[in-house]
Each structure stands twice: as structure tokens, then as C-alpha cells.
Design an enzyme around this catalytic site. Structure first.
Site, short mmCIF file in Angstrom:
data_model
loop_
_atom_site.label_atom_id
_atom_site.label_comp_id
_atom_site.label_asym_id
_atom_site.label_seq_id
_atom_site.Cartn_x
_atom_site.Cartn_y
_atom_site.Cartn_z
N GLU A 1 0.86 -1.20 0.00
CA GLU A 1 0.00 0.00 0.00
C GLU A 1 0.88 1.23 0.00
O GLU A 1 2.11 1.12 0.16
CB GLU A 1 -0.94 -0.02 1.22
N HIS B 1 -9.08 9.40 3.06
CA HIS B 1 -8.65 8.33 2.15
C HIS B 1 -8.86 8.84 0.74
O HIS B 1 -9.92 9.37 0.43
CB HIS B 1 -9.47 7.06 2.40
N ARG C 1 -0.74 8.74 1.85
CA ARG C 1 -2.15 9.11 1.71
C ARG C 1 -2.39 10.62 1.74
O ARG C 1 -3.27 11.13 1.06
CB ARG C 1 -2.90 8.44 2.85
N HIS D 1 -11.44 9.46 6.76
CA HIS D 1 -11.21 8.03 6.95
C HIS D 1 -10.72 7.68 8.34
O HIS D 1 -11.14 6.69 8.93
CB HIS D 1 -10.20 7.58 5.90
N ARG E 1 -0.89 8.83 9.17
CA ARG E 1 -0.76 7.39 9.45
C ARG E 1 -0.35 6.61 8.20
O ARG E 1 -0.92 6.80 7.13
CB ARG E 1 -2.09 6.84 9.96
#
Ligand code: SIN
Length: 544
Positions: A113, A233, A294, A355, A408
């Protein structure tokens, strides 16, 4: 009096419930709706972690990716704790019956990811959270020492002495499934109520994510930190008439590419002969393209949407094998089918959605909650932390351990939740064993005298919608000082309004949630105004 009350039924709440019950203690597990109504249950991507704790190089690489994503604000000590305890906690989940995907040789299949420099994410196709919930719920339901209270909303924590230097939590008041408040005396309370995506119009979170635990703890004297870091997100499915539905970052890990409509048109004109990644707007924003962290990807999507006026960008998978994708991502494939879309065939309209709450209740390395300096009485001021609130713990998304810093790293949240759930559990068991006899307490009932029933819920529905608009328009992905100040004024008015109702009416779920959301929204706004540098998820155009 029960030994331990756990509020929330995601991975953190369920895991620690099992730990405490198996150590012989009576556990009350309180959850606002059904056990499965949690963000964990909706988590698609997976759980990051190194399975071999002796592989120090791999553990350090995980720490380094976590620190890089956190943009300089992670607590390195916490990142080391979490990465090095991952192997043990993931092994615990496997022992509980969680089945992560394996390849034909029986090796765990590791996903990729954004922000990860290598594959280290365990997953169960694209429904990892649901698999973890399945296994842990099965464990909790078969454990006789756990009493499950579903449809039960925690209202407020009970303090032993409101004026003492060292405050102690001795239980909580709840609103039962019969809509009646009741008192739950408890020797320890663990809050695991998750985040607050419902503060925003577009969110990947379930409806229960209204920040109740944070609000409750703040009212009891807790401090919060890093609330300005709300993670959006980048790829929530954006289709009229459907809620934003998460399209896991793992799809980009397997080759999906972000494009604007215009880039996609150009690409189809080349008969798809060039790799789509070379045409993606993401390359203007980061060398890692669609797999940048992100914060970068979400802001890039937002800026392209503002430039083009489109309500979405596209997530492109036509260059990949549709059948393979459908097998690897069945939850997404099924959702797309409802809209006549197919992986490997159709570009997917996606847009950022709230998110994950990176900030939260300020906790130490055992999940104990820091009491705020009551003289200053500003929950966001963590410069003078004194004692912890005895008897209170916060684990999972509700807490801020310092692991995530300003942003994060993908799939680090389930890991943080299970590591801190275990650590807090250890501390609770230690505290209980030091005090073998439950204290005799006579706790007050919830204040009911003179309260009337709320006649109309419609104004609350309007107020909730107004709060979500204010947060989305003025305290969202990209901020400005004037808009933050405007949000403060609007939220102050909403707060006055809600407090007026609160003082005269019996609690209902809608009223309690709105009150909690207003409190948390104000704290997010205050924290956003206070942060005077652009870092990670916090981006204020007046500071750029
Ligand atoms: C995702 O699957 O993209 C979300 C996982 C996460 O939030 O860490």
C-alpha cells in the site's frame, strides 16, 4: 461492580475483552449498536507487520516507513514498540482463528500500500477487518465472563472525586437498549470507541463513528493531541445515490492508477499502449505516483478535482487482469456490480473521504489517558501533562499514541490497536491484581430529575447536517485561517443550541451523539488553528 468495562467492539475492544476475561475477571463489553458495527469490520486493506521478530532489518524498515509517512512527528520510541511487538500480536490473532490469505506454498500473501517500501501487509482478500471481527466476536460470545451489552450507548464517565488532584474513573453511565440510563460501576474502563468520520459529509466510516469516547473522556478531564490530523482516504467510490465506499489502497498496490478524466481519454486514444502510470497526474505530485503516502495522494486528487471541476478522479484498472482482481478484491467487485461497473473493464470514479482520526486522547505507552492541566483547562494543551486519569485507558483509533505523527501509514492502525490493546490489558491486570478486593462504592444515578422527553428530533438532524457541512467546507482537507475562524463561530452557536436542549431533555442517541460531535469538532478546529506549520495531513493555504 464489574472488574473491567470495555466500550467499543472493534479489534481493540474485542481483543482486550478476551484478555481480561481469560485472566479470570468479569468484563462488561458495551457497544452502541451491534458488535459488528465498527470501523474494524469495514477495514479492507490489512494489518502491517513483520512476522519474524528476529528479523531486525525488516522491523527497522517498517519503523522507517512509519516515520517517513508521519512527516517528522512520530514518536520513534512508540514506532519501535509497535513494529517489534507486531509478530507476537499477529500470532495472537492467528491463534484466535483469524485466517490471513496464504499462497500456494502456504506463505502469507503480503500486500503493498501507499508509503510502504516493501510488501508487509497481511490481509484476507479485501475484507481483513471483517475476518478479524468474525474470529474475535466468536471468542467473546463463547467466553462466559464477558457480558455483552449491545444497543447500549456510553453517556459519561463517573469520577470518584471531581476536585481531587488525582482523578479516578470508577464507572460510567450508559443509555440501555430500553432508552433508560443506568449506572455501570467498574474497577477499570477501557475506551475503544474508534474515530469520528461522521464529523464530515463524506466518510468511509460507519455511522457509529461520532467520537463519543473522546468527548466523554474530555468532559472527565482528559487531554487530547494531534486532532488537526484528520486522514482523508484518497479513493472512496464516488457515485450518486451511494455512500462513499472504500476502494482499498491495496488495489493501487496491485497496479491500479489514478487519472483525471482527461488523462484517461488521452490514454484510451493511445489504444492503451503506454503504461497509464506515465500519464497520471500523481507523477506531478510525487515520484511514487499513485502509491505516495495518503496525505499527498488525497490532496493531489482534491486539487485535480478543483482544477477540472469534476466531482471525482478515476481509478484505472483496465490494464490489469479483471478476473484476478475480482478474486483478490471480491468485496469491491460486488459493490461495483451494483452500479454496473467491473474491475479490469471500467474506470472507477473516486474522491477523498474522511477516513481516520490520527489524533485522539493523549495516552502513554500503556494506553493510560493523560489528565489535562485543569488550571489551563484546554484539552488540546499537552505541554503540562501531570498524572494519568486512574482507572481509564484508551486503545485503538480513539487514542493518540504518537505512532502516526502527522499522517498514518496505511494498515498501521489495526496493528497499533492490537499492540496497545495488549499493553493496556497488561496494565489493567496488574492494577486489578494489586487490589484484590473490589472497592465498596455507591455511585449516583444519572441525573433524570426534571428532564422532559425530547419532542422533536428534526432540529437535531438539521444541526448535525450543519456541523458536517461546516467541518467539510471549512476544516477539511485544505484549510484557511478565515474559514477555520468561521467554523469556530458556527460551532460555538451549535454548541450553545445543543447544551440548551441537553439541560432540559432526557438523553437520546441522536442528542448524545450530536453533543459529542460538537465538542470534538470544536477541538479539531482549535487544534487546526493552533498548528502554524504545514505538515503531513495538516495543510493550511495561509501557511503555504
Ligand atoms: C485501505 O484498505 O486502503 C485502508 C487501510 C487503512 O486505512 O489502513
Amino acid at each position: 461492580m464489574v472488574d473491567v468495562t470495555i466500550v467499543g467492539s472493534g479489534i481493540a475492544g474485542l481483543f482486550v475483552s478476551l484478555r481480561c476475561a481469560r485472566a479470570g475477571y468479569q468484563v462488561a463489553l458495551v457497544t452502541k449498536k451491534q458488535l459488528t458495527d465498527s470501523s474494524t469490520n469495514w477495514a479492507q486493506g490489512g494489518i502491517a507487520g513483520i512476522l519474524d521478530s528476529s528479523d531486525e532489518e525488516a522491523v527497522q524498515a517498517h519503523v522507517l516507513d512509519t516515520l517517513a509517512a508521519g512527516d517528522g512527528l512520530c514518536d520513534e520510541r512508540i514506532a519501535n514498540i509497535v513494529a517489534s511487538e507486531a509478530a507476537y500480536r499477529i500470532a495472537d490473532l492467528i491463534t484466535e482463528g483469524v485466517q490471513f490469505d496464504q499462497d500456494q506454498e502456504g506463505e502469507y500473501d503480503l500486500a503493498m500500500e501507499g508509503g510502504h517500501q516493501r510488501r508487509r501487509i497481511l490481509h484476507t482478500r479485501d475484507a481483513t477487518g471483517a475476518e478479524i471481527e468474525r474470529a474475535l466476536i466468536q471468542g467473546c460470545r463463547s467466553e462466559p465472563r464477558i457480558t455483552i451489552h449491545e444497543d447500549c450507548l456510553a453517556l459519561d464517565l463517573i469520577l470518584e472525586d471531581r476536585h481531587a488532584e488525582e482523578r479516578r474513573i470508577v464507572g460510567l453511565w450508559c443509555l440501555g437498549s430500553d432508552d433508560q440510563p443506568f449506572t455501570l460501576p467498574s474497577r477499570a474502563v477501557l475506551l475503544a470507541t474508534g474515530g469520528a468520520g461522521q464529523l464530515f459529509r463524506q466518510t468511509t466510516n460507519p455511522t457509529v463513528a461520532t467520537g463519543d469516547g473522546i468527548a466523554m473522556a474530555v468532559r472527565a478531564g482528559a487531554s487530547v493531541r494531534d486532532l488537526e490530523f484528520v486522514q482523508f482516504h484518497p479513493t472512496a467510490l464516488a457515485l450518486a445515490g451511494d455512500r462513499p465506499f472504500l476502494i482499498t489502497e491495496a488495489l493501487r498496490g496491485d497496479g491500479a492508477v489514478l487519472m483525471t478524466e482527461e488523462e484517461h481519454r488521452r490514454w484510451t486514444q493511445t489504444d492503451r499502449t503506454v503504461p497509464p502510470a506515465t500519464l497520471s497526474f500523481m507523477l506531478k505530485h510525487h515520484a511514487n505516483g499513485s502509491l505516495a503516502t495518503r496525505d499527498i495522494v488525497a490532496r493531489a486528487c482534491d486539487s485535480e478535482m478543483k482544477r477540472s471541476g469534476d466531482a471525482h478522479v478515476l481509478l484505472v484498472t483496465e490494464h490489469l487482469d479483471g478476473e484476478e482482481l475480482a478474486e483478490r478484491f471480491p468485496t469491491i467487485a460486488q459493490r461495483l456490480q451494483r452500479h454496473g461497473l467491473e474491475l479490469g473493464r471500467d474506470p472507477l470514479p473516486v474522491a477523498p473521504a474522511a477516513h481516520y482520526l490520527v489524533g485522539g486522547l493523549a495516552v502513554n505507552e500503556w494506553g493510560e489517558v493523560w489528565q489535562r492541566d485543569m488550571a489551563a483547562d484546554d484539552p488540546t494543551n499537552t505541554s503540562r501533562l501531570g498524572n494519568v486519569l486512574a482507572g481509564l485507558y484508551a486503545i485503538g483509533e480513539i487514542s493518540c499514541t504518537g505512532l502516526h505523527g502527522a499522517n498514518r501509514l496505511a494498515s498501521n492502525s489495526l496493528l497499533e490497536a492490537v499492540v496497545f490493546s495488549h499493553r493496556a490489558g497488561e496494565r489493567v491486570l496488574e492494577a486489578l491484581s494489586e487490589e484484590p478486593e473490589p472497592p465498596q462504592v455507591d455511585l449516583p444515578d444519572w441525573r433524570v430529575d426534571g428532564l422532559t422527553d425530547l419532542e422533536e428530533h428534526a432540529p437535531l438532524v438539521h444541526d448535525r447536517a450543519q456541523l458536517r457541512s461546516t467541518m467539510s467546507d471549512d476544516v477539511g482537507l485544505v484549510k484557511r485561517d478565515a474559514r477555520l475562524r468561521r467554523a469556530t463561530r458556527r460551532l460555538d452557536l451549535l454548541s450553545e443550541e445543543v447544551e440548551r436542549i441537553w439541560l432540559r431533555c432526557r438523553p437520546t442517541v441522536e442528542l448524545v451523539e450530536l453533543r459529542n460531535m460538537v465538542l470534538l469538532a470544536r477541538l479539531v478546529t482549535v487544534a487546526s488553528l493552533a498548528r502554524r506549520e504545514n505538515v503531513g495531513l495538516h495543510h493550511n493555504l495561509d501557511l503555504a
